[in-house]
Structure formats: C-alpha cells, structure tokens
Motif scaffolding. Structure first.
Motif, PDB file in Angstrom:
ATOM      1  N   HIS A 205     -17.025  -7.678   4.677  1.00 20.91           N
ATOM      2  CA  HIS A 205     -17.015  -7.476   6.129  1.00 20.91           C
ATOM      3  C   HIS A 205     -15.571  -7.398   6.634  1.00 20.91           C
ATOM      4  N   TRP A 206     -14.699  -8.214   6.081  1.00 22.22           N
ATOM      5  CA  TRP A 206     -13.290  -8.253   6.505  1.00 22.22           C
ATOM      6  C   TRP A 206     -12.541  -7.003   6.077  1.00 22.22           C
ATOM      7  N   VAL A 207     -12.721  -6.583   4.827  1.00 23.53           N
ATOM      8  CA  VAL A 207     -12.051  -5.367   4.345  1.00 23.53           C
ATOM      9  C   VAL A 207     -12.596  -4.141   5.077  1.00 23.53           C
ATOM     10  N   ASP A 208     -13.909  -4.082   5.233  1.00 22.35           N
ATOM     11  CA  ASP A 208     -14.563  -3.036   6.029  1.00 22.35           C
ATOM     12  C   ASP A 208     -14.228  -1.630   5.530  1.00 22.35           C
ATOM     13  N   LEU A 209     -14.346  -1.449   4.217  1.00 22.88           N
ATOM     14  CA  LEU A 209     -14.184  -0.134   3.598  1.00 22.88           C
ATOM     15  C   LEU A 209     -15.347   0.084   2.634  1.00 22.88           C
ATOM     16  N   PRO A 210     -15.631   1.343   2.287  1.00 20.00           N
ATOM     17  CA  PRO A 210     -16.699   1.586   1.306  1.00 20.00           C
ATOM     18  C   PRO A 210     -16.454   0.819   0.011  1.00 20.00           C
ATOM     19  N   ILE A 211     -17.520   0.250  -0.527  1.00 19.52           N
ATOM     20  CA  ILE A 211     -17.450  -0.531  -1.759  1.00 19.52           C
ATOM     21  C   ILE A 211     -17.766   0.366  -2.944  1.00 19.52           C
ATOM     22  N   HIS A 212     -17.017   0.190  -4.020  1.00 20.69           N
ATOM     23  CA  HIS A 212     -17.401   0.845  -5.263  1.00 20.69           C
ATOM     24  C   HIS A 212     -17.087  -0.087  -6.425  1.00 20.69           C
ATOM     25  N   PHE A 213     -17.680   0.237  -7.555  1.00 20.04           N
ATOM     26  CA  PHE A 213     -17.548  -0.597  -8.738  1.00 20.04           C
ATOM     27  C   PHE A 213     -16.912   0.234  -9.843  1.00 20.04           C
ATOM     28  N   GLY A 214     -16.008  -0.368 -10.565  1.00 21.44           N
ATOM     29  CA  GLY A 214     -15.330   0.370 -11.614  1.00 21.44           C
ATOM     30  C   GLY A 214     -13.860   0.497 -11.302  1.00 21.44           C
ATOM     31  N   MET A 215     -13.344   1.726 -11.367  1.00 21.43           N
ATOM     32  CA  MET A 215     -11.908   1.949 -11.304  1.00 21.43           C
ATOM     33  C   MET A 215     -11.343   1.676  -9.922  1.00 21.43           C
ATOM     34  N   GLU A 216     -10.234   0.934  -9.878  1.00 24.51           N
ATOM     35  CA  GLU A 216      -9.589   0.601  -8.619  1.00 24.51           C
ATOM     36  C   GLU A 216      -8.689   1.738  -8.150  1.00 24.51           C
ATOM     37  N   GLY A 217      -8.257   1.648  -6.897  1.00 28.77           N
ATOM     38  CA  GLY A 217      -7.335   2.636  -6.356  1.00 28.77           C
ATOM     39  C   GLY A 217      -7.904   3.421  -5.196  1.00 28.77           C
ATOM     40  N   LYS A 218      -9.165   3.158  -4.848  1.00 34.25           N
ATOM     41  CA  LYS A 218      -9.800   3.839  -3.737  1.00 34.25           C
ATOM     42  C   LYS A 218     -10.643   2.847  -2.962  1.00 34.25           C
ATOM     43  N   ASP A 219     -10.435   2.797  -1.637  1.00 33.63           N
ATOM     44  CA  ASP A 219     -11.234   1.944  -0.753  1.00 33.63           C
ATOM     45  C   ASP A 219     -11.262   0.501  -1.258  1.00 33.63           C
ATOM     46  N   HIS A 220     -12.453  -0.018  -1.553  1.00 38.93           N
ATOM     47  CA  HIS A 220     -12.578  -1.421  -1.964  1.00 38.93           C
ATOM     48  C   HIS A 220     -13.321  -1.492  -3.298  1.00 38.93           C
TER      49      HIS A 220
ATOM     50  N   TRP B 213      13.938  -1.188  -2.690  1.00 39.56           N
ATOM     51  CA  TRP B 213      12.627  -0.756  -3.183  1.00 39.56           C
ATOM     52  C   TRP B 213      12.095   0.400  -2.340  1.00 39.56           C
ATOM     53  N   GLN B 214      12.163   0.258  -1.031  1.00 35.99           N
ATOM     54  CA  GLN B 214      11.608   1.281  -0.143  1.00 35.99           C
ATOM     55  C   GLN B 214      12.265   2.638  -0.356  1.00 35.99           C
ATOM     56  N   GLU B 215      13.577   2.637  -0.601  1.00 37.34           N
ATOM     57  CA  GLU B 215      14.286   3.902  -0.825  1.00 37.34           C
ATOM     58  C   GLU B 215      13.741   4.622  -2.051  1.00 37.34           C
ATOM     59  N   TYR B 216      13.467   3.875  -3.105  1.00 37.72           N
ATOM     60  CA  TYR B 216      12.876   4.484  -4.301  1.00 37.72           C
ATOM     61  C   TYR B 216      11.430   4.915  -4.033  1.00 37.72           C
ATOM     62  N   LEU B 217      10.657   4.066  -3.368  1.00 36.70           N
ATOM     63  CA  LEU B 217       9.246   4.373  -3.136  1.00 36.70           C
ATOM     64  C   LEU B 217       9.072   5.696  -2.400  1.00 36.70           C
ATOM     65  N   ARG B 218       9.959   5.971  -1.475  1.00 34.40           N
ATOM     66  CA  ARG B 218       9.850   7.198  -0.673  1.00 34.40           C
ATOM     67  C   ARG B 218      10.131   8.457  -1.497  1.00 34.40           C
ATOM     68  N   LEU B 219      10.660   8.297  -2.709  1.00 36.62           N
ATOM     69  CA  LEU B 219      10.969   9.455  -3.550  1.00 36.62           C
ATOM     70  C   LEU B 219       9.755   9.941  -4.341  1.00 36.62           C
ATOM     71  N   PHE B 220       8.746   9.085  -4.493  1.00 37.35           N
ATOM     72  CA  PHE B 220       7.586   9.455  -5.292  1.00 37.35           C
ATOM     73  C   PHE B 220       6.702  10.462  -4.552  1.00 37.35           C
ATOM     74  N   LYS B 221       5.961  11.231  -5.333  1.00 42.56           N
ATOM     75  CA  LYS B 221       5.069  12.240  -4.771  1.00 42.56           C
ATOM     76  C   LYS B 221       3.999  11.606  -3.887  1.00 42.56           C
ATOM     77  N   LYS B 222       3.490  10.474  -4.343  1.00 46.80           N
ATOM     78  CA  LYS B 222       2.427   9.765  -3.625  1.00 46.80           C
ATOM     79  C   LYS B 222       2.441   8.320  -4.081  1.00 46.80           C
ATOM     80  N   ILE B 223       2.066   7.399  -3.187  1.00 46.32           N
ATOM     81  CA  ILE B 223       2.009   5.979  -3.533  1.00 46.32           C
ATOM     82  C   ILE B 223       0.627   5.439  -3.192  1.00 46.32           C
ATOM     83  N   THR B 224       0.058   4.692  -4.114  1.00 48.43           N
ATOM     84  CA  THR B 224      -1.165   3.945  -3.845  1.00 48.43           C
ATOM     85  C   THR B 224      -0.866   2.469  -4.047  1.00 48.43           C
TER      86      THR B 224
END
Length: 370
Positions: free
Chosen positions: A275-290, A207-218
C-alpha cells in the motif's frame, strides 16, 4: 539451450568468486578472480565457463539455477526469461552485462542477510553457527576485496549494462574508479547503470557527475517492510531518511524501482508495504515497479518452511494482491529441521534486539506444535 546468461554476462563478487548471474544460487567451485584466473575476461573466455555453457546446451539440470526453475514453476518471470528474450539473436559470447560487488562493506544489518554481503554480520554469523543455525558467509572482517584494477584487460566494447551491488554500493568509493574506466574508454554514454541500494544515503556531487554520464540509470530501493517492523528487519533503516532520499531520487534523472525480500520476519508487513509503495507488484526479476523476492534461503527464513498451521494464519491475513505469495508458501511442505533452526534464530535476536509484535505472532504459532 536453457539460458543465455553465460554467453552475455558474468558476476564477480567481492572475494573474487564468480557466478553466471545474481540468480545463480551457488558460487562456481574452485574459481577465484585474482588467483585461479587473472581477471573476468580470462574466465569468460576460458575452459571452465565454456564447459558451463556446454552443460546449458546439453540441457543439464544445474543445481545453481534453482531460483529460475522455481520462478517458472510458479508462473513468474525469471532472469532466464530476461536473458533469453533480450539476447535471442546473439551469435558470439561477449560481456554485454556485468555485475560487480567490490566489497561487503555495509551500514545495515538486514535480518535475511549474512556476512558475505554485510560486514555488520560477522560476529552474529559466528555466534549463530555455534548455536547450530546454518549461516553462510562467515567472512573475515579483513577479507581480501576485489580491486578495480581487475578491469585492466577486460573487453567492455559490447557492454550495455552495469550492475553495482554490495554491501551498500553507494558507500564504496572504488566504484568511481570503474566509472572512470568506462569514461576513459568512451563507452559510459552507451551503458545503462543499475544500482541496488538500501537508500540510507544520497550520492555526493562526485557520484552525481558520473551518474549523469550514463545512458540510463535504474535505482532499486531495497525495503522489506515499513515503520517499526521495517526498521527492525533492516537494522540501520530510518524511515524518515528513506522518505527524504526517495524524494531526491524522484527528482534525479533516473528510473526508481523497489525490491522487497519476503521471509518469515517480513511477511506480515507486506500488506502495509504494498500500500505504501503503491506500484504494480511483480515476482521475479527486480528493476521495474515493485519486485517481491520470495527467498529460498536461508531455508529457516523461507516461508515454505513454516508449519502448515502457521502458513494458514499468515494466508488469512494477506491482501488478495499477494495470492502468489500464498501459492509459493504452500508449494512445499515444511522441513522440521528448518523450523527448529528458525526458533533458535528468532530467540537469539529476540534477546538481542527485541521483537516486533508481527513476528511474535508467527513465533507463538510455530510453538503451538514445535
């Protein structure tokens, strides 16, 4: 034009059903890849999807788009905002983003899930339906699953983002076949990869070998609450293992984000979670912070359908950073039908799994008037 999603993306689920995107609340009626349509390209170019695009152009009220409508009403960014901003200048339909679920195979049984997305849910879905609790899914344990061969004949030249979902995608080896298709077509280096995972395992070397081929991974780590409450809500979760794998992802060339589903059984764990995640919170689309996903369904797990006096109890306990959760909770009056279903659901799992004190508090409050 309300939303550009039908011009740029498509989602195919494990049974061959399709949707314009992951926010679309219902599957497109009478459409099955592998039966009514040979592959997603045939559907994407076909009359059914063109008719759907025309409905968008005519600004029709489309029932399946309710999630984005609710996000807009609550002042939250939506998937619709994402599509309309990112692809504002497109001139022709093309598959630019692709969402794939290859199976409902999963090693978790999350309390807000169902057998459509986890094979662990089949027996309980069936039992709950017999008790009068509306459960979606009810899929056969031997259901027909989508084949990676469905990529044959699909034009991926415009693809810029691939989302792999589940089930738990990291235990579905056939995604490697999809990666190989992208590699063989010499486009994998142009594609961003988005993985939504329960973080119970870390990918092996292949899996890791393939993952490293992508432009970006989230990597989006799904967790609804922490500690004992978290392990109850996502049955299969081991917090110690989650922490270890989180650290491994932080040291891998990827963007790490979090997604948490807010429902009746997780809402009183939100303070500790943010408090545990400790990242900015947002509502709606996932893929950024929390991202906090204020679930609408199933309706008996939606916090809007708790009695008003119970909502007050919850609101008094929530951190001020969670004011939008409070606003969402009070935006609609509760439906007594769903309160009754919530009670049956609670009592079923209290007997089967036991119940954390946070959830007992909500149940006891509900029972004061129901």
């Amino acid at each position: 034009m309300k939303c550009l999603a039908p011009w740029v993306t498509i989602r195919q689920d494990e049974d061959g059903s399709v949707m314009p995107c992951s926010s679309y609340f219902i599957r497109l009626k009478d459409v099955k890849i592998g039966s009514t349509h040979r592959n997603i390209q045939e559907f994407f170019n076909g009359s059914d999807y063109n008719d759907f695009r025309m409905r968008m152009c005519n600004d029709e009220d489309i029932k399946g788009c309710i999630e984005c409508k609710v996000d807009a009403e609550n002042g939250n960014p939506s998937h619709r905002d994402y599509w309309n901003t990112k692809y504002a200048n497109i001139t022709e339909p093309a598959i630019r983003e692709l969402e794939l679920c290859l199976s409902n195979k999963c090693n978790f049984q999350c309390i807000a899930c169902n057998s459509h997305f986890s094979n662990k849910w089949y027996k309980d879905d069936k039992a709950l339906n017999e008790l009068g609790v509306d459960k979606t899914g009810q899929l056969s344990p031997r259901r027909h699953l989508t084949s990676p061969d469905d990529m044959v004949g699909v034009n991926l030249d415009s693809l810029v983002l691939l989302r792999i979902l589940g089930g738990e995608p990291l235990i579905e080896p056939r995604f490697l076949n999809i990666f190989e298709v992208l590699k063989e077509r010499n486009i994998i280096q142009n594609v961003e990869l988005f993985i939504n995972t329960n973080n119970s395992i870390f990918p092996n070397k292949e899996w890791q070998e393939y993952l490293r081929l992508f432009k970006k991974i989230t990597i989006v780590l799904s967790i609804d609450s922490i500690g004992k409450l978290g392990e109850w809500n996502r049955r299969g979760l081991n917090m110690k293992k989650f922490e270890i794998n989180k650290g491994r992802w932080m040291n891998f060339p990827t963007n790490v984000a979090y997604n948490s589903v807010v429902h009746n059984f997780s809402v009183l764990g939100l303070n500790d979670l943010i408090h545990w995640v400790d990242l900015p919170i947002h509502f709606g689309m996932e893929g950024k912070d929390h991202a906090l996903d204020l679930t609408l369904g199933p309706s008996y797990l939606c916090i809007q359908n708790l009695p008003e006096h119970t909502k007050e109890l919850i609101a008094d306990k929530l951190d001020r950073r969670l004011n939008k959760v409070k606003e969402f909770m009070f935006a609609e009056e509760h439906n007594p039908r769903y309160v009754k279903q919530y009670k049956k659901f609670y009592e079923y799992f209290e007997k089967k799994w036991g119940m954390p004190p946070e959830n007992k508090l909500i149940y006891e409050s509900v029972c004061e008037k129901y």
